[in-house]
Design a protein around this motif. Sequence first.
Motif, PDB file in Angstrom:
ATOM      1  N   GLY A 173      63.811  23.727 -24.077  1.00 41.17           N
ATOM      2  CA  GLY A 173      62.323  22.404 -24.041  1.00 41.17           C
ATOM      3  C   GLY A 173      60.882  22.792 -23.811  1.00 41.17           C
ATOM      4  O   GLY A 173      60.398  21.785 -23.676  1.00 41.17           O
ATOM      5  N   ARG A 174      61.108  24.385 -24.487  1.00 35.83           N
ATOM      6  CA  ARG A 174      59.394  24.978 -24.441  1.00 35.83           C
ATOM      7  C   ARG A 174      59.536  23.248 -26.220  1.00 35.83           C
ATOM      8  O   ARG A 174      58.386  23.696 -26.900  1.00 35.83           O
ATOM      9  CB  ARG A 174      59.238  26.512 -24.827  1.00 35.83           C
ATOM     10  CG  ARG A 174      58.023  26.023 -25.684  1.00 35.83           C
ATOM     11  CD  ARG A 174      58.506  28.180 -25.776  1.00 35.83           C
ATOM     12  NE  ARG A 174      57.935  28.462 -24.257  1.00 35.83           N
ATOM     13  CZ  ARG A 174      57.196  28.737 -24.203  1.00 35.83           C
ATOM     14  NH1 ARG A 174      55.821  28.445 -24.360  1.00 35.83           N
ATOM     15  NH2 ARG A 174      56.836  29.764 -22.675  1.00 35.83           N
ATOM     16  N   GLU A 228      53.931  17.030 -28.814  1.00 30.59           N
ATOM     17  CA  GLU A 228      52.947  16.928 -29.306  1.00 30.59           C
ATOM     18  C   GLU A 228      52.621  17.178 -30.639  1.00 30.59           C
ATOM     19  O   GLU A 228      51.175  16.488 -30.958  1.00 30.59           O
ATOM     20  CB  GLU A 228      51.752  18.837 -29.221  1.00 30.59           C
ATOM     21  CG  GLU A 228      52.135  18.948 -27.812  1.00 30.59           C
ATOM     22  CD  GLU A 228      50.667  18.373 -26.202  1.00 30.59           C
ATOM     23  OE1 GLU A 228      49.760  18.170 -27.286  1.00 30.59           O
ATOM     24  OE2 GLU A 228      51.419  17.508 -25.569  1.00 30.59           O
ATOM     25  N   VAL A 229      53.073  17.952 -31.653  1.00 30.55           N
ATOM     26  CA  VAL A 229      53.275  17.518 -32.290  1.00 30.55           C
ATOM     27  C   VAL A 229      53.313  15.851 -33.070  1.00 30.55           C
ATOM     28  O   VAL A 229      52.256  15.196 -34.067  1.00 30.55           O
ATOM     29  CB  VAL A 229      54.254  18.089 -33.691  1.00 30.55           C
ATOM     30  CG1 VAL A 229      54.114  17.538 -35.261  1.00 30.55           C
ATOM     31  CG2 VAL A 229      53.933  19.763 -33.467  1.00 30.55           C
ATOM     32  N   VAL A 258      50.476  13.042 -34.356  1.00 30.68           N
ATOM     33  CA  VAL A 258      51.010  12.312 -35.472  1.00 30.68           C
ATOM     34  C   VAL A 258      50.529  10.892 -35.303  1.00 30.68           C
ATOM     35  O   VAL A 258      49.708   9.952 -36.180  1.00 30.68           O
ATOM     36  CB  VAL A 258      52.095  12.793 -36.391  1.00 30.68           C
ATOM     37  CG1 VAL A 258      51.943  11.467 -37.547  1.00 30.68           C
ATOM     38  CG2 VAL A 258      52.266  14.084 -36.835  1.00 30.68           C
ATOM     39  N   ASP A 259      50.756  10.762 -34.353  1.00 36.47           N
ATOM     40  CA  ASP A 259      50.473   8.864 -33.600  1.00 36.47           C
ATOM     41  C   ASP A 259      49.420   8.713 -34.020  1.00 36.47           C
ATOM     42  O   ASP A 259      48.785   7.703 -33.495  1.00 36.47           O
ATOM     43  CB  ASP A 259      50.846   8.291 -32.552  1.00 36.47           C
ATOM     44  CG  ASP A 259      52.868   8.852 -32.944  1.00 36.47           C
ATOM     45  OD1 ASP A 259      52.988   8.892 -34.027  1.00 36.47           O
ATOM     46  OD2 ASP A 259      53.496   8.665 -32.036  1.00 36.47           O
TER      47      ASP A 259
END
Length: 360
Positions: A341-342, A349-350, A354-355
Amino acid sequence: MAVLTKDQILSLIRSKTGMSAKEIEDRIKEISRREGIGENAAALLLAEELGVSIEEGEEPLHITDLVPGMEKANIVGRVMRKYPPREYTRKDGRKGTVANLIIYDATGKARLVLWDSAVAKYYNEINPGDTLKVIDPAVREGRNGVELHVNFRSRIIINPTDDPRVEGIPPLEEVRSYNYRRVKIAELNGGERFIELRGTVARLYRVTVYDACPQCRRKVDYDPSTDTWICPEHGEVKPVKMTVIDFGLDDGTGYIRVTLFGDEAADLLGMTPEEIYEKQKELLDAGMTPREASRKLAEEEFYTVLGKEIVVRGNAIDDKFFGLILKAFGWDDVDPKREIGRVRDELREVLKKVDEAGER
């Protein structure tokens, strides 16, 4: 109380023990043939043999309700931690096996102790996160509150589906501390608070036990003239045994010395403070200094902790003797589900960044 029918008794036995209906029916028929009695009477006898109370109105208990010496307790809890079984020697010289678990419900937590046949019967079937219905354990006073001792008379139902208390127990992920920030050892500079590190126990420096004040955990001194123990802050006290372990943790990015105190330290070693103290006393009585005894315990008695992968929580501090160390508050076994899950959250988040960068 109204007389229960055979079907009612069968249903009660099934809910209390987890046995299948066929298994119960077969046992009832066997008792009926053996004793020459009717199946209703045989069902009552089976309930008695299994330790299943047929009294109506049994009040469900929670951990906070437990009192040492209580009989016929019935508790539902979730497994927080599971420790490896260990061998012990009975008074008659025979060997036995004992294993400890920590369970909790919405009201508190307690140590669950499996003895001998209960270890063989239940230990390998139980995992952290499972809910357990513990029937008729011995309720005793432990070093950190009440303990539930499971012997040949007790019963455990793993992941019961028909007990309403299960719904009130928080999942394991919620009770573990999520207020600690996961970091890499290489990122530490000293002064970081409320952090957690995941790594492998790479070295044991020392294991020791001392007599401590139950309030402040400071070492207490014995006054032989008055036969009392004195704490510098709280005066005359009844001391408790305090375990300390110093070990090295390696996470692949770096290495740090960790100091862990109290029950958490004893739990990592898999022994009670009293048991560790007795081993330490043997070495001191043989002529070793306290420093020599603490090192020998670490190197020869508890070397099996080496290689264990754990998550440890605490504060990073600069020690004037050892440099950067982690003063730990607690530890957990590595939970694969939590780690997955982590990683998933980190990837989200990455991708989110990027988006956002692509939209600019």
